[in-house]
Structures are given as structure tokens and as C-alpha cells.
Design a protein around this motif. Sequence first.
Motif, PDB file in Angstrom:
ATOM      1  N   ASP A  65       1.057  -1.058  -0.205  1.00 30.63           N
ATOM      2  CA  ASP A  65       0.394  -0.380   0.053  1.00 30.63           C
ATOM      3  C   ASP A  65       1.232   1.158  -0.142  1.00 30.63           C
ATOM      4  O   ASP A  65       1.578   1.555   0.786  1.00 30.63           O
ATOM      5  N   ASN A  76      -0.320   3.863   0.761  1.00 32.39           N
ATOM      6  CA  ASN A  76      -0.476   4.687   2.126  1.00 32.39           C
ATOM      7  C   ASN A  76       1.343   4.772   2.939  1.00 32.39           C
ATOM      8  O   ASN A  76       0.792   3.531   3.549  1.00 32.39           O
ATOM      9  N   ASP A 109       0.687   5.523   6.328  1.00 34.67           N
ATOM     10  CA  ASP A 109       0.110   5.105   7.054  1.00 34.67           C
ATOM     11  C   ASP A 109      -0.114   3.455   7.042  1.00 34.67           C
ATOM     12  O   ASP A 109      -0.990   3.454   8.433  1.00 34.67           O
TER      13      ASP A 109
END
Length: 537
Positions: A387, A389, A391
Amino acid sequence: MDISRRRLIGAAGVTGAALGLFSAGLSSGSAWAAPRYEDDPYRLGVASGDPAADGFVLWTRLAPDPLAVDSRGGMPERKVAVEWQVATDERFRHVVRHGRAWAVPELAHSVHAEVHGLRPGREYFYRFRTGGAISPVGRARTAPAPHGHGGWASDVSFAFASCQCWYEGFYTAYRHMANEDLDFVAFLGDYLYEGGVGANAGVRDMRLDPSYQRETYTLAEYRNRYALTKLDADLQAAHAAFAWIVTWDDHEIENNWASDIAQVDKDGFPDDDIAAFRARKARAAQAYYEHQPLRLPQKPRGDRMRLYRRLNFGSALDLHVLDTRSYRDDQVGGDGTKPGYDKERREKSRTMLGAQQERWLLNGAGRSHATWNVLANQTLVSQVDQDPNPDVLSSGLDMWDGYTAARDRLLTGFYQRGVNNPVVITGDIHRSVVSDLRFDFDNPKSPTVGTEFAGTSISSGKDGAAMDKVGRDWMTEGVNPHLKWHNAQRGYTRVRLNHRELRADYRVLPFVTKPDAPVETAASFVVQAGRPGAQQL
């Protein structure tokens, strides 16, 4: 081809004979003295495997009716003598080894004839005979002599492949592979898939018995699923063209199994009944052995089957064949179905290979004098944040990312032992990835220990594309800087190596959901001996 029994058994130039793997005392069935078959008994083809400097193992299975629901292949409950020949020429004018093996009903009338006494680094041809039926001709090469004495010592060429879901695509890739100039093929797992094939057999558009519509669980079901797979003419051509070195992954038994632990219960079979799963594994292991060109040490004992082994190819290559299923700890996080798994996956005690196989691998690679140490591995070793992202933590818990301490021991062990040029070839992920293997994947300046070439599937996942969403996420700048390249088409990988360099060519097809696709090289990479890490050409 019609030749007499005298020609088959008494041909001039025979330098010796070998005993078959099974003697009469190992079967409860009486012998079929004069077999006559209503159809071709070699409908599943011929194969060879595990080449050594002095020989290889020959395989076939007698099955004139290979899809018979009872899984007997149209054979009686009697043992059958099968004669085999090895020659230096395709017309068998110069036969150099011959022998007889028993095809017994207890092993689905399969034959595993181990041939010895051949010359190193040579091409040979082989065939079988039972009754008046003679098999197609297969071809295999012996490995070079140790330390480079004999032919085929410094240049080795092979292909590796994995994941051939029969109902999701045609095996056109194998037709192209059979036309390559290769010394052997390494198959890295998922030879079949345990799920039902669908009402119309997927892209194959066939109507089959209802037993093919459910998940394999019985010995008969596993046997028939192998027979269905091996009826494919393109797969048979690739087996007949080269010796294969095989290992399994998960789908030969059940998706994501780990040691004695079944998959999280999604298939109607309880995942907490270890005894039931071990019985299922024993049936699957027997069917696997019955349908693969494996030597006697790989014959299963109940649910235990030692598939990890080492093959030497002269001074150029040591091939370390791994089994990353049979000895691993269970996947954390309920196979990714539960949250909060990051700490658990990093526990130091977790193992992917098991203690014995891990020692065998590291000690053997450390003692190797070959220029290249190649690991035939199932699931991705490289760290992959799935992913982009920052976070969000997204790791493949079935891959080595779910066993980070085991990966650290592997890569650190290579470095500490000074292993020559470690390269990992990998299957499983239905996509091609080239990666540097680093001590610390989170530090781009961390030393590179080796190189990983992950190969795509033969047909699993259907057509694929050069790039997809998964690939874009993986290759997002800064997310996985050790990844060099990605492709999600189907195909196989060709590897050529010598004492100076190893080259990997990714051979891909534009489609597999219909037959007759062309093949092209999507990318090529080279690793220089003594300089870990791949460079794109």
C-alpha cells in the motif's frame, strides 16, 4: 514406431541394465503377463527429472482411460512390467541403458525408473514399452561432472515456471518453452489447483464428471485432477523436451496450508483437526509423487515428503530446491483476516523452512564452490509494502514478509558464510518482479546480499497485463526502492548463466484465455558474478 521385443531389449551397444524401482513383492496385485490396451496407455505423456552427472529419473503413468472416475486410469488391479530404454540418438540405434520397472496399482501404475551410468553433460533420448505399446520419445540432459569435468560445464540454461491453473488459461507458454534451448526446467509450485474446475471447466469449455466440480479431498480426486492437467499437449511437450526439477507450494494440497495446519476454514473442512488434515496431506502427497518425475528419496511416507534437495551442475551452479510449506509456522493474523499482526510476524522464533532445512540450506550454500547458488523458492523473499499510503501497513503474510526473522537469518547467513552469488527464483505471486535482496529493506543504502527473480504464472489469474493496480502500488516511487521491475502478464523466465554472469529473460504472452498466443521477451536483466543486484539490459 513398431520394433520387436528383441530390438528393444537386446539392442547392440547396451552397456548395462538397471532394476526397476518396484519389485514384485511390493504390490499385492498379481502380474498382468500379456497386457493389451484398448487405448494408448501413455496418454499422460512421459517425463524425466532431477538430472545428475550420471543419469536422471524417468517417469510415465499407464492410463488408457485417464479420467476414469475411480482414478484407476482404465487399468486393472494388477502390476505391469514396463521396459525402458535410453539412447544417444532419437531413433534408438545406440541404446546405452535399458531396464524394467513395475507399474503397480498402489501407485496408480506410475513408473519412476532411476537411470545411472550415463556420461555427464550429454543429451539422451528415452522411451517406454509395455505389451505392444511404445511411448512417445522424451529427451533429457545429464548434469556436468563435478568441478567442470565433461561437457556442459560453464554454461547452463534453464527456465522456471509456476502456477498453472488449468481452467483459467491455456498452456501455450509451454509450447514456446519446449522450443527453447534449455538444460532443464525448474517448476516452483502450484502444478494443480485444488478447487472445483467450474461447470464448463473455465476457459477450456468442457463438461466433466461432477467430481471435478468440488474441491479435491480424496486420493481419487487428487489423482484425477493431475490426470486432467497432464492431458494438455503443450505441458506434455515441455516435459518430454527437458528434465524437470519440481517442488510444491500450497495448491497441490490446499490454499495457504502451513505444516500440519489447514487454511482458515473457508472450504467446509475444519482447520483445527490436525489428524484429518494430515490424512488429506498424505493422499495429496501420494498423488503428487505418482505424477511427477521424482526419485525414491522423495517418495512420501504418510504425510511426510522430503522435497528439499540440492542438485549440482558442475562448477557453474548449485541449485537448492526448497520446501517452504511443510515446516513453516502458521501464518499470523488468521491468514490476514485479523488485525494487529505486525509484532507477531516479527517474532524471532518464527520459521519458514524449519530448523533442519534452514541449517541444510545455509551450511550447504556456505560450502558450495559453484559460481552461482540459486534457490528454487516458492513465495516472495523480498519485502513488499503493498500500500503506497505511508500510514498503512500492508504485508503479504503468506510470503517471507510474514516471517521476517527467518528472512533475516537467511540473508545474514548468506553474508556471514560468504555464499557465492546467491540468486533466488520465486513463483506464487502471478506476476514478475526483479528485486535486490538487502540486509535492511527499509534502508536504501543497506548492502545488497543477493538478487531475486520472481516469475509470473503459466495461466493462473487469466490474461494479465504489463501493468495493473497492484504493480502501480508496488512500484510507487519511494515505497519499495529495492524493486527494479514489475510485469503482470503470463509466461515463464529463461535463465542463462556462466562463470561471468547470470541473465534472466522474462518471456510473456499477451493472452492465455484462448490458445495460440505469441511469445516475446518483456525485459532482460543481468547479474555480474561478484556484484549482487540486477541490471536491466
